[in-house]
Design an enzyme around this catalytic site. Structure first.
Site, mmCIF file in Angstrom:
data_model
loop_
_atom_site.group_PDB
_atom_site.id
_atom_site.type_symbol
_atom_site.label_atom_id
_atom_site.label_comp_id
_atom_site.label_asym_id
_atom_site.label_seq_id
_atom_site.Cartn_x
_atom_site.Cartn_y
_atom_site.Cartn_z
ATOM 1 N N HIS A 371 35.857 -43.282 -8.963
ATOM 2 C CA HIS A 371 36.768 -44.997 -8.995
ATOM 3 C C HIS A 371 35.120 -45.359 -9.376
ATOM 4 O O HIS A 371 35.530 -46.487 -9.517
ATOM 5 C CB HIS A 371 37.124 -44.787 -8.427
ATOM 6 C CG HIS A 371 37.474 -45.786 -7.367
ATOM 7 N ND1 HIS A 371 38.650 -46.447 -7.592
ATOM 8 C CD2 HIS A 371 36.868 -47.184 -6.578
ATOM 9 C CE1 HIS A 371 38.999 -47.826 -7.383
ATOM 10 N NE2 HIS A 371 38.149 -48.297 -7.036
ATOM 11 N N GLU A 372 34.401 -45.583 -8.126
ATOM 12 C CA GLU A 372 33.051 -46.682 -8.435
ATOM 13 C C GLU A 372 32.281 -47.121 -10.149
ATOM 14 O O GLU A 372 32.091 -48.012 -9.905
ATOM 15 C CB GLU A 372 32.229 -46.776 -6.888
ATOM 16 C CG GLU A 372 33.106 -46.499 -5.308
ATOM 17 C CD GLU A 372 33.341 -48.178 -5.401
ATOM 18 O OE1 GLU A 372 33.220 -48.260 -5.988
ATOM 19 O OE2 GLU A 372 34.323 -47.757 -4.831
ATOM 20 N N HIS A 375 34.405 -48.946 -11.916
ATOM 21 C CA HIS A 375 34.009 -50.712 -11.928
ATOM 22 C C HIS A 375 32.125 -50.899 -12.668
ATOM 23 O O HIS A 375 32.507 -51.917 -13.635
ATOM 24 C CB HIS A 375 33.674 -50.615 -10.065
ATOM 25 C CG HIS A 375 34.532 -50.963 -10.220
ATOM 26 N ND1 HIS A 375 35.870 -51.446 -9.664
ATOM 27 C CD2 HIS A 375 34.533 -50.504 -8.851
ATOM 28 C CE1 HIS A 375 37.135 -51.906 -9.301
ATOM 29 N NE2 HIS A 375 36.510 -50.414 -8.373
ATOM 30 N N TYR A 386 37.766 -59.968 -11.152
ATOM 31 C CA TYR A 386 37.916 -59.128 -9.552
ATOM 32 C C TYR A 386 39.003 -60.301 -8.641
ATOM 33 O O TYR A 386 38.700 -60.428 -7.648
ATOM 34 C CB TYR A 386 36.896 -59.217 -9.264
ATOM 35 C CG TYR A 386 37.443 -57.505 -8.198
ATOM 36 C CD1 TYR A 386 37.699 -56.030 -8.907
ATOM 37 C CD2 TYR A 386 37.469 -57.341 -6.518
ATOM 38 C CE1 TYR A 386 38.483 -55.396 -7.834
ATOM 39 C CE2 TYR A 386 36.887 -56.586 -6.139
ATOM 40 C CZ TYR A 386 37.714 -55.404 -6.671
ATOM 41 O OH TYR A 386 38.376 -54.460 -5.873
ATOM 42 N N GLU A 395 40.961 -52.864 -10.519
ATOM 43 C CA GLU A 395 40.945 -51.338 -9.848
ATOM 44 C C GLU A 395 41.954 -50.003 -10.098
ATOM 45 O O GLU A 395 41.703 -49.227 -10.006
ATOM 46 C CB GLU A 395 41.504 -51.560 -8.009
ATOM 47 C CG GLU A 395 41.052 -52.611 -7.336
ATOM 48 C CD GLU A 395 40.190 -51.427 -7.088
ATOM 49 O OE1 GLU A 395 40.061 -50.666 -6.369
ATOM 50 O OE2 GLU A 395 38.751 -52.069 -6.473
ATOM 51 N N ASP A 471 42.719 -59.394 -0.004
ATOM 52 C CA ASP A 471 42.325 -59.246 -0.974
ATOM 53 C C ASP A 471 42.398 -59.753 -2.318
ATOM 54 O O ASP A 471 43.134 -58.072 -3.318
ATOM 55 C CB ASP A 471 43.309 -57.352 -0.778
ATOM 56 C CG ASP A 471 42.712 -56.748 -1.383
ATOM 57 O OD1 ASP A 471 41.953 -56.076 -1.928
ATOM 58 O OD2 ASP A 471 43.999 -55.229 -2.130
ATOM 59 N N HIS A 476 44.177 -54.123 -4.935
ATOM 60 C CA HIS A 476 44.284 -52.669 -4.536
ATOM 61 C C HIS A 476 45.363 -52.079 -4.423
ATOM 62 O O HIS A 476 46.014 -51.195 -4.378
ATOM 63 C CB HIS A 476 42.891 -52.306 -3.152
ATOM 64 C CG HIS A 476 41.304 -52.956 -3.534
ATOM 65 N ND1 HIS A 476 41.438 -53.701 -3.249
ATOM 66 C CD2 HIS A 476 40.921 -51.615 -3.140
ATOM 67 C CE1 HIS A 476 39.753 -53.160 -3.199
ATOM 68 N NE2 HIS A 476 39.950 -52.096 -3.545
#
Length: 821
Positions: A371-372, A375, A386, A395, A471, A476
């Site tokens: 996932h990271e 990005h 974002y 995301e 957020d 998210h």
């Protein structure tokens, strides 16, 4: 005297030229899909168009198709050829030499023939690119906005000075006023990396007002050969290297390397050390300890598996496609020796993993790693902003890659479940979550509080002020829609969605779903992409890979339909452009003496020079409500004398393609003023819902109608979106009204004395305050040395000669020559 000539001949020639040009352009285009700003996000060319553009450079194609002016520049950034033979020439947009942030356009070719173009183009006019706020003052504003206790450049890190922000002037949308389409402003852009508390983001400060207009987070929170008994994936084979005393977690077999370090529960990267094992057999007895040192193995093999997935499945060499080193830091704590850091993030340079505390176990699980680093891939491809919808898809794409990498590693690399919980492809963060099944579910988003339907249950409303507190506009949460679309595309699903529509999708498998999604992200998406545009681009990506009308195109389309984005598949394989009404042509023959230089209504606010008699501004739009009173502002520009001009403004309220119905002439009057005029009208309650055309005409002839050509002046068309009116059928009557337009006295921009020696007094029409004053010499070059105070221009520092002074009243720009003695 104005020169007279045959209006009939001009009308015939003008109509013929316009008709021919429009017919040629229409014949070259197979499909055109427009975004919310009515600018094309995708144009596919017909066989005739492909032939017409063969041999032209990419910027020439864009200049013709996007209607670029001399102020617009498209600068090539990358040129790549993909696995199916397409060449993608990506351009960045500049306006008067200033980068337009997030605006990119790509020309897609195959075999030397342009197939299509796609991207985000901002139509800009009259925006000043001169800042009134200095870089240092803007940085002060940016740091005050972030409000950190300490910044990275203030730490003792060896390379701390590298993080000191450097300002860059850009043009960007003001995210405070409208989540998707705020006004464009000149801004200072800073990369601000905070150490306490941890954050890293691009901060944009309005170069005039000093207000922070956008924050785009860079850190996105998620939550030799040896063997390593990892915490989550069993005993794994690792590639590493040798060092004094044994083996360490560094390798060079993948790209430029994969490296894993120990922060030792601190927040310092430069103080981080290597994990070293004497025999390269990293056993559970050694590393499954109170410090959770076995998670170092998860971070290392997670980075390896992520690299292998991108390389083997998508042909991508690390996250930047240039073999970039993947660095991972485990045992990080933002408060040294604290209770445990409950996050993992990519900061643009490295992976950082906390050990967790009450909510999470150490955050080094494979899908978190995928996932990271996802990005990072997004940053190097679509670079989705974002916040709000683009941030939700940022995301969602990372979740998609986390799930896909986990599935790939289990199926192809022998990864097993070694932790407290078993691996599950369609759950995100299931192995690290102590309190519930997982962070998110792609197969059933609503079970964990995410929407499975666009703007349905659990959807978080977008916001004009995205922040960590909300957020960033629900990134998210709203990612659940993209997650569920991907799950349905890969696995298949049938049912009835929240919109009451039944759907049935035959899954294409995770491999095909991933290839389509990666092409959507890397080839077509841009920073400001919306869910609607993602649908368009996914369909196009599937068409590129598998052909029009293929099972994959059908599945992509119907999966979007299942989650509430767009219609179901009806044939043809691509989106069909909306049906548009054809309006009669209108054009002024000469602009030698007068032209329209301002039209403002709601969010439509265009200042301009001469537009060759007609300007198609239907890409500019504003929303009006049936029954509401509206005030429109407009003005004329003159070469010298302010002639009497006749203004007529029409709105096709019943959307039948003509402006001759009762009540559709909303402004009618004359004026001999160079000042800003205004008129108020009421939108009929019976006006038809949806988009329609507003036509603005300024002519020297009172007999000019809504169609045809006329001698002197201009006409401009714009788009209105009517809400709250008639839904289906055109109204029988239209009871509109407007205030009369008076004949105001002519006035001009005056400067005196002229010639002048030391001071020049400026007098704008209506005694307006002068703004944005510039002085140019006879070559047209801007000169320094003239300053404005209280309406008087100090010219004592100028050399003797002739100059032109330009000043704005906030809407119009006026010019006048003067002589400095």
């Amino acid at each position: 005297m104005r020169k007279q000539y045959s209006a009939v001949a001009v009308a015939l020639l003008g109509a013929l030229a316009a008709t021919t040009a429009q017919a040629q352009d229409a014949a070259r285009i197979q499909t055109k899909v427009l975004g919310n700003d009515n600018q094309p996000v995708l144009v596919q060319f017909s066989p005739e168009g492909k032939m017409a553009y063969r041999g032209l450079s990419g910027d020439q194609v864009l200049r013709q198709q996007l209607g670029l002016t001399t102020a617009d520049q498209m600068v090539q950034r990358t040129l790549e050829t993909d696995q199916v033979g397409y060449t993608h020439q990506k351009f960045a947009q500049f306006y008067q030499g200033v980068r337009v942030e997030h605006a990119t356009y790509t020309v897609h070719s195959k075999g030397g023939t342009v197939e299509s173009i796609s991207g985000d183009f901002e139509k800009i006019s009259g925006l000043s690119t001169t800042p009134s706020l200095s870089e240092s003052a803007a940085l002060t504003k940016a740091l005050a906005h972030v409000g950190a206790r300490k910044y990275m450049w203030q730490t003792t890190e060896a390379n701390a000075a590298e993080f000191a922000p450097q300002g860059e002037l850009v043009i960007v949308r003001d995210g405070r006023q409208n989540a998707e389409a705020g006004p464009l402003v000149l801004a200072w852009k800073f990369n601000v990396y905070a150490a306490q508390p941890i954050s890293r983001s691009f901060v944009y400060v309005d170069a005039r007002s000093g207000q922070v207009v956008l924050q785009d987070n860079i850190i996105k929170h998620a939550a030799a050969t040896g063997t390593f008994a990892t915490a989550y994936s069993g005993s794994r084979t690792i590639a590493d290297g040798t060092t004094t005393g044994g083996y360490f977690l560094r390798e060079t077999t993948r790209g430029l390397g994969i490296q894993t370090y120990n922060c030792k529960k601190s927040n310092s990267y430069t103080s981080a050390t290597d994990f070293i094992d004497a025999d390269n057999n990293w056993t559970a007895a050694e590393y499954n300890n109170a410090n959770f040192d076995n998670v170092a193995g998860d971070a290392h093999v997670g980075a390896q598996a992520t690299y292998d997935y991108w390389k083997n499945v998508h042909g991508r060499n690390s996250y930047d496609n240039a073999g970039a080193i993947i660095k991972s830091y485990v045992h990080f704590d933002d408060v040294p020796g604290g209770a445990g850091y409950e996050n993992a993030y990519w900061d643009g340079v490295r992976m950082t993993y906390g050990d967790g505390a009450t909510r999470f176990r150490p955050l080094t699980a494979l899908d978190v790693c995928g996932h990271e680093i996802g990005h990072a891939v997004c940053e190097k491809t679509a670079n989705l902003t974002y916040a709000n919808e683009s941030g939700a898809m940022n995301e969602g794409l990372s979740d998609i890659w986390g799930a896909s990498i986990e599935a790939y590693a289990v199926a192809n690399l022998g990864f097993t479940s070694g932790g407290v919980k078993a691996k599950s492809t369609w759950l995100i963060g299931e192995e690290i979550d102590k309190q519930q099944a997982a962070l998110r579910s792609m197969s059933d988003p609503k079970s964990l509080g995410q929407p499975a339907y666009y703007k349905g249950q659990y959807w978080v409303a977008t916001t004009s002020s995205p922040s960590n507190a909300n957020d960033q506009g629900g990134v998210h949460t709203n990612s659940g829609v993209l997650n569920h679309w991907y799950y349905i595309l890969a696995v298949g699903k049938s049912g009835t969605n929240e919109g009451g529509n039944t759907y049935s999708v035959t899954g294409v498998g995770i491999d095909a779903a991933a290839k389509i999604t990666y092409r959507m992200e890397s080839v077509y998406m841009t920073a400001s992409s919306t869910y609607a545009q993602a649908r368009t681009y996914a369909i196009q990506a599937a068409t590129d890979l598998y052909g029009a009308g293929s099972a994959q195109v059908i599945a992509v389309t119907n999966a979007w339909y299942a989650v509430g984005v767009g219609a179901s598949y009806t044939g043809g394989g691509t989106t069909t452009p909306p049906t548009t009404t054809t309006y009669c042509t209108i054009k002024g023959t000469s602009q030698s003496y007068e032209w329209i230089d301002l039209v403002q209504l709601g969010s439509i606010n265009r200042t301009s020079g001469k537009d060759a008699g007609y300007y198609n501004g239907t890409a500019l739009s504003t929303t009006v409500t049936a029954g509401s009173a509206q005030t429109i502002y407009f003005s004329a520009g003159f070469t010298s004398t302010a002639y009497t001009e006749y203004w007529k403004i029409y709105i096709d309220y019943n959307k039948n393609g003509v402006f001759t119905d009762a009540g559709e002439l909303v402004v009618s009057g004359s004026s001999a003023s160079a000042g800003t005029l205004s008129s108020t009208f009421t939108v009929p309650t019976t006006a038809r819902n949806g988009t329609t055309v507003m036509r603005v005409i300024m002519s020297d002839n009172s007999a000019t109608t809504s169609c045809g050509t006329f001698s002197y002046g201009e006409a401009e068309d714009y788009t209105l979106n009517i809400t709250g009116g008639a839904a289906l059928t055109a109204p029988a009557t239209l009871a509109g009204n407007s205030t009369p337009l008076g004949n105001e006295a002519a006035s001009t921009f005056e400067v005196y004395p002229n010639p002048a020696t030391d001071a020049l007094r400026l007098a704008l029409p209506g005694n307006a305050e002068a703004q944005d004053v510039t002085v140019t010499d006879i070559r047209g070059a801007r000169v320094a040395g003239a300053t404005l105070r209280n309406g008087t221009l100090d010219i004592s520092g100028l050399a003797k000669g002739m100059y032109t002074v330009s000043a704005s009243d906030g809407q119009k720009v006026f010019h006048q020559r003067f002589v400095k003695e």
